[in-house]
Design a protein around this motif. Structure first.
Motif, PDB file in Angstrom:
ATOM      1  N   GLU A  44      96.899   7.588 -30.038  1.00  0.00           N
ATOM      2  CA  GLU A  44      95.862   7.538 -31.079  1.00  0.00           C
ATOM      3  C   GLU A  44      95.167   6.184 -31.194  1.00  0.00           C
ATOM      4  OE1 GLU A  44      94.610  10.139 -32.769  1.00  0.00           O
ATOM      5  OE2 GLU A  44      95.998  11.478 -31.754  1.00  0.00           O
ATOM      6  N   PRO A  45      95.899   5.062 -31.295  1.00  0.00           N
ATOM      7  CA  PRO A  45      95.203   3.771 -31.391  1.00  0.00           C
ATOM      8  C   PRO A  45      94.358   3.452 -30.159  1.00  0.00           C
ATOM      9  CG  PRO A  45      97.560   3.507 -31.835  1.00  0.00           C
ATOM     10  CD  PRO A  45      97.353   4.906 -31.389  1.00  0.00           C
ATOM     11  N   LEU A  46      94.836   3.860 -29.000  1.00  0.00           N
ATOM     12  CA  LEU A  46      94.086   3.602 -27.770  1.00  0.00           C
ATOM     13  C   LEU A  46      92.802   4.418 -27.729  1.00  0.00           C
ATOM     14  CD1 LEU A  46      97.021   3.507 -25.209  1.00  0.00           C
ATOM     15  CD2 LEU A  46      95.867   1.589 -26.321  1.00  0.00           C
ATOM     16  N   VAL A  47      92.860   5.649 -28.200  1.00  0.00           N
ATOM     17  CA  VAL A  47      91.665   6.494 -28.238  1.00  0.00           C
ATOM     18  C   VAL A  47      90.634   5.876 -29.182  1.00  0.00           C
ATOM     19  CG1 VAL A  47      90.788   8.773 -28.886  1.00  0.00           C
ATOM     20  CG2 VAL A  47      92.899   8.573 -27.554  1.00  0.00           C
ATOM     21  N   ARG A  48      91.081   5.351 -30.331  1.00  0.00           N
ATOM     22  CA  ARG A  48      90.156   4.677 -31.257  1.00  0.00           C
ATOM     23  C   ARG A  48      89.545   3.435 -30.603  1.00  0.00           C
ATOM     24  NH1 ARG A  48      94.143   6.158 -35.024  1.00  0.00           N
ATOM     25  NH2 ARG A  48      95.091   4.083 -34.946  1.00  0.00           N
ATOM     26  N   GLU A  49      90.364   2.664 -29.886  1.00  0.00           N
ATOM     27  CA  GLU A  49      89.853   1.478 -29.195  1.00  0.00           C
ATOM     28  C   GLU A  49      88.802   1.852 -28.155  1.00  0.00           C
ATOM     29  OE1 GLU A  49      93.064  -0.859 -27.579  1.00  0.00           O
ATOM     30  OE2 GLU A  49      94.085  -0.911 -29.528  1.00  0.00           O
ATOM     31  N   VAL A  50      89.054   2.917 -27.411  1.00  0.00           N
ATOM     32  CA  VAL A  50      88.095   3.383 -26.405  1.00  0.00           C
ATOM     33  C   VAL A  50      86.786   3.791 -27.078  1.00  0.00           C
ATOM     34  CG1 VAL A  50      87.610   5.321 -24.848  1.00  0.00           C
ATOM     35  CG2 VAL A  50      89.723   4.037 -24.622  1.00  0.00           C
ATOM     36  N   ALA A  51      86.878   4.498 -28.196  1.00  0.00           N
ATOM     37  CA  ALA A  51      85.672   4.917 -28.907  1.00  0.00           C
ATOM     38  C   ALA A  51      84.834   3.708 -29.315  1.00  0.00           C
ATOM     39  CB  ALA A  51      86.043   5.758 -30.126  1.00  0.00           C
ATOM     40  N   ASP A  52      85.479   2.633 -29.726  1.00  0.00           N
ATOM     41  CA  ASP A  52      84.764   1.405 -30.094  1.00  0.00           C
ATOM     42  C   ASP A  52      84.223   0.674 -28.866  1.00  0.00           C
ATOM     43  OD1 ASP A  52      85.149   1.707 -32.829  1.00  0.00           O
ATOM     44  OD2 ASP A  52      86.970   0.483 -32.849  1.00  0.00           O
ATOM     45  N   ALA A  53      85.086   0.464 -27.887  1.00  0.00           N
ATOM     46  CA  ALA A  53      84.729  -0.335 -26.724  1.00  0.00           C
ATOM     47  C   ALA A  53      83.638   0.306 -25.869  1.00  0.00           C
ATOM     48  CB  ALA A  53      85.968  -0.595 -25.867  1.00  0.00           C
ATOM     49  N   TYR A  54      83.586   1.621 -25.824  1.00  0.00           N
ATOM     50  CA  TYR A  54      82.628   2.316 -24.962  1.00  0.00           C
ATOM     51  C   TYR A  54      81.503   2.973 -25.752  1.00  0.00           C
ATOM     52  CZ  TYR A  54      85.910   1.584 -21.152  1.00  0.00           C
ATOM     53  OH  TYR A  54      86.728   1.012 -20.205  1.00  0.00           O
ATOM     54  N   ARG A  55      81.340   2.582 -26.991  1.00  0.00           N
ATOM     55  CA  ARG A  55      80.284   3.147 -27.842  1.00  0.00           C
ATOM     56  C   ARG A  55      78.936   2.990 -27.146  1.00  0.00           C
ATOM     57  NH1 ARG A  55      80.169   1.920 -34.082  1.00  0.00           N
ATOM     58  NH2 ARG A  55      81.950   3.274 -33.870  1.00  0.00           N
ATOM     59  N   GLY A  56      78.184   4.075 -27.108  1.00  0.00           N
ATOM     60  CA  GLY A  56      76.885   4.076 -26.453  1.00  0.00           C
ATOM     61  C   GLY A  56      76.952   4.476 -24.986  1.00  0.00           C
ATOM     62  N   ARG A  57      78.127   4.332 -24.375  1.00  0.00           N
ATOM     63  CA  ARG A  57      78.304   4.703 -22.965  1.00  0.00           C
ATOM     64  C   ARG A  57      79.145   5.958 -22.806  1.00  0.00           C
ATOM     65  NH1 ARG A  57      81.193  -0.163 -20.459  1.00  0.00           N
ATOM     66  NH2 ARG A  57      81.517   1.380 -18.853  1.00  0.00           N
ATOM     67  N   GLU A 106      91.032   1.445 -16.981  1.00  0.00           N
ATOM     68  CA  GLU A 106      90.793   1.592 -15.536  1.00  0.00           C
ATOM     69  C   GLU A 106      90.337   3.007 -15.211  1.00  0.00           C
ATOM     70  OE1 GLU A 106      94.341   0.397 -13.495  1.00  0.00           O
ATOM     71  OE2 GLU A 106      94.247  -1.630 -14.333  1.00  0.00           O
ATOM     72  N   PHE A 107      90.952   3.993 -15.849  1.00  0.00           N
ATOM     73  CA  PHE A 107      90.590   5.398 -15.665  1.00  0.00           C
ATOM     74  C   PHE A 107      89.103   5.581 -15.957  1.00  0.00           C
ATOM     75  CE2 PHE A 107      90.053   9.578 -17.777  1.00  0.00           C
ATOM     76  CZ  PHE A 107      90.557  10.438 -16.826  1.00  0.00           C
ATOM     77  N   LEU A 108      88.615   4.968 -17.035  1.00  0.00           N
ATOM     78  CA  LEU A 108      87.216   5.107 -17.429  1.00  0.00           C
ATOM     79  C   LEU A 108      86.289   4.223 -16.595  1.00  0.00           C
ATOM     80  CD1 LEU A 108      87.706   5.247 -21.264  1.00  0.00           C
ATOM     81  CD2 LEU A 108      87.056   7.142 -19.765  1.00  0.00           C
ATOM     82  N   ASP A 109      86.653   2.966 -16.413  1.00  0.00           N
ATOM     83  CA  ASP A 109      85.787   2.031 -15.707  1.00  0.00           C
ATOM     84  C   ASP A 109      85.496   2.463 -14.276  1.00  0.00           C
ATOM     85  OD1 ASP A 109      85.545   0.411 -17.928  1.00  0.00           O
ATOM     86  OD2 ASP A 109      87.145  -0.942 -17.315  1.00  0.00           O
ATOM     87  N   ALA A 110      86.453   3.104 -13.637  1.00  0.00           N
ATOM     88  CA  ALA A 110      86.259   3.558 -12.263  1.00  0.00           C
ATOM     89  C   ALA A 110      85.273   4.714 -12.172  1.00  0.00           C
ATOM     90  CB  ALA A 110      87.605   3.979 -11.664  1.00  0.00           C
ATOM     91  N   ARG A 111      84.964   5.341 -13.316  1.00  0.00           N
ATOM     92  CA  ARG A 111      84.145   6.550 -13.285  1.00  0.00           C
ATOM     93  C   ARG A 111      82.869   6.474 -14.109  1.00  0.00           C
ATOM     94  NH1 ARG A 111      89.448   7.038 -12.776  1.00  0.00           N
ATOM     95  NH2 ARG A 111      90.193   8.427 -11.162  1.00  0.00           N
TER      96      ARG A 111
END
Length: 112
Positions: A44-57, A106-111
Motif C-alpha cells: 500500500e505505501p509503495l503504491v501511494r508513492e508510485v501514484a505521487d512520483a509518476y503523476r502525469g505519466r 525499475e518495473f515501471l521505468d523500464a516500460r
C-alpha cells in the motif's frame, strides 16, 4: 488512499478509467483473503508513492480482485498482489507478488 489512486468498485468503473486514460495505467490488484492481506498491506505505501512520483505519466488503479472479476480474467491475474501495466487497453507487462520500492520503480521505468 487519496483520490490520486482510482479504486473501482466494479468492472464498469475499472473499464471507465481505462477508456479515459491518456497515459498508461498501473493496475494494482489486491486481495482480502488471509494469505494475501499481509503482502497487500505491505504494498500500500509503495503504491501511494508510485501514484505521487509518476503523476502525469501514469494512472494508478487499485482493484479488489473479488470486485473486478472481468479485468482479473482478462489480464490473467493469478494472485495478490498483482501488477499489470496497461497501455491503450492492452497489458504490456505484469508482475506478481510483493516488490520493494526499488523493484517497483525499475518495473515501471523500464516500460514508461
Amino acid at each position: 488512499m487519496a483520490s490520486r489512486i482510482h479504486q473501482p468498485r466494479e468492472d464498469a468503473e475499472f473499464e471507465f478509467v481505462l477508456a479515459r486514460a491518456d497515459v498508461p495505467v498501473l493496475a494494482y490488484f489486491y486481495g482480502v483473503w488471509p494469505k494475501a492481506v499481509a503482502a497487500c498491506k505491505e504494498m500500500e505505501p509503495l503504491v501511494r508513492e508510485v501514484a505521487d512520483a509518476y503523476r502525469g505519466r501514469l494512472i494508478v488503479v487499485r482493484a479488489d480482485i473479488a470486485r473486478c472479476p472481468g479485468p482479473v480474467r482478462r489480464y490473467g491475474v493469478t494472485g495478490a498482489p498483482f501488477f499489470v501495466l496497461i497501455d491503450r487497453g492492452e497489458a504490456t507487462t505484469a508482475g506478481s507478488g510483493p516488490m520493494t520500492g526499488a523493484a517497483l520503480g525499475e518495473f515501471l521505468d523500464a516500460r514508461l
